[in-house]
Design an enzyme around this catalytic site. Structure first.
Site, mmCIF file in Angstrom:
data_model
loop_
_atom_site.group_PDB
_atom_site.id
_atom_site.type_symbol
_atom_site.label_atom_id
_atom_site.label_comp_id
_atom_site.label_asym_id
_atom_site.label_seq_id
_atom_site.Cartn_x
_atom_site.Cartn_y
_atom_site.Cartn_z
ATOM 1 N N GLY A 1 55.680 1.221 -42.735
ATOM 2 C CA GLY A 1 57.082 0.882 -42.481
ATOM 3 C C GLY A 1 57.261 0.269 -41.099
ATOM 4 N N GLY B 1 49.803 4.740 -40.120
ATOM 5 C CA GLY B 1 51.031 4.177 -39.537
ATOM 6 C C GLY B 1 51.553 4.886 -38.304
ATOM 7 C CD GLU C 1 47.662 -3.301 -47.251
ATOM 8 O OE1 GLU C 1 47.248 -4.246 -46.582
ATOM 9 O OE2 GLU C 1 48.382 -2.401 -46.765
ATOM 10 C CB VAL D 1 53.849 -4.391 -38.036
ATOM 11 C CG1 VAL D 1 53.477 -3.557 -36.817
ATOM 12 C CG2 VAL D 1 53.421 -3.659 -39.296
ATOM 13 C CE LYS E 1 45.699 2.585 -44.103
ATOM 14 N NZ LYS E 1 46.786 2.753 -45.085
ATOM 15 C CB ILE F 1 50.293 10.058 -38.233
ATOM 16 C CG1 ILE F 1 51.218 10.184 -39.445
ATOM 17 C CG2 ILE F 1 49.796 11.420 -37.791
ATOM 18 C CD1 ILE F 1 50.536 10.765 -40.683
HETATM 19 P P1 NAP Z 1 53.590 -9.182 -42.897
HETATM 20 O O1 NAP Z 1 54.942 -8.594 -43.045
HETATM 21 O O2 NAP Z 1 53.002 -9.918 -44.040
HETATM 22 O O3 NAP Z 1 53.639 -10.143 -41.610
HETATM 23 C C1 NAP Z 1 52.559 -10.941 -41.229
HETATM 24 C C2 NAP Z 1 53.028 -11.888 -40.129
HETATM 25 O O4 NAP Z 1 51.904 -12.601 -39.645
HETATM 26 C C3 NAP Z 1 54.049 -12.919 -40.569
HETATM 27 O O5 NAP Z 1 55.000 -13.133 -39.566
HETATM 28 C C4 NAP Z 1 53.204 -14.183 -40.782
HETATM 29 O O6 NAP Z 1 53.898 -15.392 -40.476
HETATM 30 C C5 NAP Z 1 52.137 -14.001 -39.729
HETATM 31 N N1 NAP Z 1 50.882 -14.623 -40.119
HETATM 32 C C6 NAP Z 1 50.089 -14.315 -41.168
HETATM 33 N N2 NAP Z 1 48.995 -15.090 -41.176
HETATM 34 C C7 NAP Z 1 49.091 -15.901 -40.107
HETATM 35 C C8 NAP Z 1 48.273 -16.937 -39.576
HETATM 36 N N3 NAP Z 1 47.124 -17.287 -40.152
HETATM 37 N N4 NAP Z 1 48.685 -17.556 -38.455
HETATM 38 C C9 NAP Z 1 49.842 -17.203 -37.855
HETATM 39 N N5 NAP Z 1 50.667 -16.237 -38.313
HETATM 40 C C10 NAP Z 1 50.290 -15.599 -39.421
HETATM 41 O O7 NAP Z 1 52.520 -8.060 -42.493
HETATM 42 P P2 NAP Z 1 52.829 -6.614 -41.891
HETATM 43 O O8 NAP Z 1 53.219 -5.696 -43.000
HETATM 44 O O9 NAP Z 1 53.705 -6.746 -40.712
HETATM 45 O O10 NAP Z 1 51.355 -6.141 -41.476
HETATM 46 C C11 NAP Z 1 50.746 -6.634 -40.309
HETATM 47 C C12 NAP Z 1 49.487 -5.822 -40.004
HETATM 48 O O11 NAP Z 1 49.830 -4.456 -39.807
HETATM 49 C C13 NAP Z 1 48.437 -5.800 -41.121
HETATM 50 O O12 NAP Z 1 47.153 -5.742 -40.548
HETATM 51 C C14 NAP Z 1 48.725 -4.495 -41.865
HETATM 52 O O13 NAP Z 1 47.623 -3.983 -42.560
HETATM 53 C C15 NAP Z 1 49.085 -3.612 -40.676
HETATM 54 N N6 NAP Z 1 49.911 -2.456 -41.035
HETATM 55 C C16 NAP Z 1 51.068 -2.639 -41.698
HETATM 56 C C17 NAP Z 1 51.855 -1.535 -42.000
HETATM 57 C C18 NAP Z 1 53.156 -1.701 -42.710
HETATM 58 O O14 NAP Z 1 53.831 -0.699 -42.938
HETATM 59 N N7 NAP Z 1 53.580 -2.908 -43.055
HETATM 60 C C19 NAP Z 1 51.431 -0.238 -41.623
HETATM 61 C C20 NAP Z 1 50.229 -0.101 -40.907
HETATM 62 C C21 NAP Z 1 49.468 -1.219 -40.617
HETATM 63 P P3 NAP Z 1 55.154 -15.875 -41.354
HETATM 64 O O15 NAP Z 1 56.234 -14.855 -41.083
HETATM 65 O O16 NAP Z 1 55.482 -17.203 -40.816
HETATM 66 O O17 NAP Z 1 54.687 -15.843 -42.770
HETATM 67 N N1 HSE Z 2 49.499 -0.398 -48.061
HETATM 68 C C1 HSE Z 2 49.357 0.580 -47.034
HETATM 69 C C2 HSE Z 2 49.747 1.936 -47.597
HETATM 70 C C3 HSE Z 2 50.229 0.204 -45.841
HETATM 71 O O1 HSE Z 2 50.329 1.983 -48.713
HETATM 72 O O2 HSE Z 2 49.465 2.962 -46.985
HETATM 73 C C4 HSE Z 2 49.953 1.030 -44.587
HETATM 74 O O3 HSE Z 2 48.638 0.871 -44.117
#
Ligand code: NAP
Ligand code: HSE
Length: 433
Positions: A304, A136, A192, A16, A207, A138
């Site tokens: 995404g 996400g 996740e 993200v 959610k 929406i």
């Molecule tokens: P991700 O790809 O795992 O990225 C997490 C980032 O946070 C990485 O850059 C990581 O650093 C950094 N990080 C994690 N723990 C940390 C700490 N203790 N101190 C400093 N930096 C830290 O996660 P993501 O998928 O982007 O998701 C981020 C958030 O968005 C979550 O709350 C997730 O539930 C939410 N979300 C995600 C999506 C999706 O599609 N991915 C959709 C909706 C909501 P490093 O890069 O150095 O490891």
């Molecule tokens: N793991 C979550 C999903 C990511 O599959 O919907 C978005 O919140």
């Protein structure tokens, strides 16, 4: 002097976070035209500074010290996309303590500690927005808070977890095995870090807690959500559902009757005529029924890099507009209705029940009598030979019944000698009684 630049501290440079930087960089001119200020990502917090990043030229901004963001008086807004409860919660509370506005995509945190965070924001006159935390890309939270402000929502049904919808779609369309598709969903980055959250329904429950709090304006807690995941859904259930006109979906249900509400997440047989039945793959959708507006539905990508980033950056734009108007922290409306939860005698649903029985005369009559004694009547019955004819497989679809009565029947069936095994029991949604 009128402000021309807003500096953002971005916590997280993963999926993200990367999308947020791409959108801010790529849409700089549009964002300026809408807000009248330039938005700059001044610092980026990561865990591992040495990790290669997919956007070049940001080495100066990247840090592994949270105080580089939290203590920087030039930074007005913290965007938290690191995820998890700790240390995200401490960072957000510290940011608010320093008078910084917050945008987060963190559903785990907002479902569990949202009330505390929003209270702190109110105290400090700061904004906290979390549109990306549910579904996400929406814009459903804004729709509930603003679009439905004049109406009273009676029902929300959501496919709010992309991973499980992807798994169920592949099992249904290709007959794929659950474990294989789960691995695929993980490789595609939908799941996740611990996919138990997805498949056991916890992610969807978080959610739904957020959606229900905003939609019904009640202080709903995560533990108020009844949760069942998809790990026990079999290909046979999906195939029989199809035969009877249903798609199996992991449905988050939030329903209000009078002042009483129920919120659950469970695999559900959704009739093919309901719009949620055709929401497939990693897509999310939220069906909302309002007393005045009637039926509405919001559909789109639930996860995404760029879809999620659109929600985060839109929240950022709202913060910046509020800064210009000097109204940060004033738009929040805390839940103002009393929470009254339904008990099981008031939770009404139709049910799909599949079981293996001994193939003896009178079995069906015994079953229908048991159901009738517990106030349950039938809409559909399907019976066929099982185990080379030694047993029979029976599928029943009921009229509306109380959860209390269905649970009582299931308890009796578990000990009944004519029953070899109760294979499954699902709620049924979407077809008129
Ligand atoms: P991700 O790809 O795992 O990225 C997490 C980032 O946070 C990485 O850059 C990581 O650093 C950094 N990080 C994690 N723990 C940390 C700490 N203790 N101190 C400093 N930096 C830290 O996660 P993501 O998928 O982007 O998701 C981020 C958030 O968005 C979550 O709350 C997730 O539930 C939410 N979300 C995600 C999506 C999706 O599609 N991915 C959709 C909706 C909501 P490093 O890069 O150095 O490891
Ligand atoms: N793991 C979550 C999903 C990511 O599959 O919907 C978005 O919140």
């Amino acid at each position: 002097m009128e402000r021309k630049l807003v500096k953002v501290g971005l916590m997280g440079f993963g999926t993200v976070g990367t999308g947020v930087i791409r959108l801010i960089q790529g849409h700089q001119e549009d964002l300026f035209k809408q807000t009248g200020v330039s938005i700059e990502v001044a610092k980026i917090l990561v865990r591992d500074k040495a990790k290669p990043r997919s956007i070049d030229g940001l080495d100066e901004q990247v840090t592994d010290k949270p105080d580089d963001l939290l203590q920087d008086p030039q930074i007005d807004v913290i965007v938290e996309v690191i995820g998890g409860i700790h240390p995200a919660k401490e960072y957000i509370l510290a940011a608010l303590e320093h008078g910084k506005h917050v945008v987060t995509a963190n559903k785990d945190l907002m479902a569990l500690h949202g009330a505390e965070i929003l209270e702190k924001a109110q105290e400090k006159g700061c904004d906290v927005f979390y549109e990306a935390s549910v579904a996400g890309g929406i814009p459903i939270l804004r729709a509930l808070v603003e679009g439905f402000s004049s109406d009273r929502i009676t029902k929300m049904m959501g496919i709010v977890n992309g991973t499980t919808n992807y798994i169920l779609t592949k099992m249904s369309e290709e007959g794929a095995a659950y474990a294989d598709v789960l691995k695929e969903a993980q490789a595609l980055g939908y799941a996740e870090a611990d996919p138990t959250s997805d498949v056991e329904g916890f992610d969807a429950a978080r959610k739904m807690a957020i959606l229900s709090t905003l939609g019904f304006r009640v202080p709903l807690r995560l533990e108020d959500v009844e949760v069942k995941g998809i790990s026990k859904v079999s290909r046979e259930d999906i195939a029989y559902g199809k035969k009877l006109g249903y798609a199996v979906k992991l449905i988050g249900l939030a329903q209000r009757d009078g002042e009483e509400i129920e919120v659950s997440v469970q695999p559900t047989m959704v009739h093919k005529t309901h719009p949620l039945a055709s929401v497939n793959g990693v897509f999310n959708a939220v069906y909302v029924h309002g007393e005045a507006v009637g039926e509405t539905m919001f559909y789109g990508p639930g996860a995404g890099e760029l879809p999620t980033a659109t929600a985060v950056v839109s929240d950022l734009v709202t913060v910046v507009k509020n800064m210009k108007l000097g109204v940060n922290g004033r738009g929040m409306v805390a839940p103002y209705k009393e929470k009254v939860l339904k008990d099981d005698s008031n939770k009404l649903s139709r049910y799909f029940l599949r079981m293996i029985v001994t193939d003896k005369r009178g079995v069906l009559a015994q079953l229908t009598q048991l159901l009738a004694e517990n106030n349950i009547s039938l809409v559909q019955v399907l019976q066929q030979p099982y185990n080379a004819g030694a047993q029979a497989e029976i599928i029943l679809v009921t009229h509306q019944a109380a959860k209390r009565d269905m649970d009582a029947v299931l308890a009796i069936l578990a000990d009944l000698d004519i029953i070899v095994e109760v294979k499954s029991c699902y709620r049924v949604e979407g077809e008129e009684e």
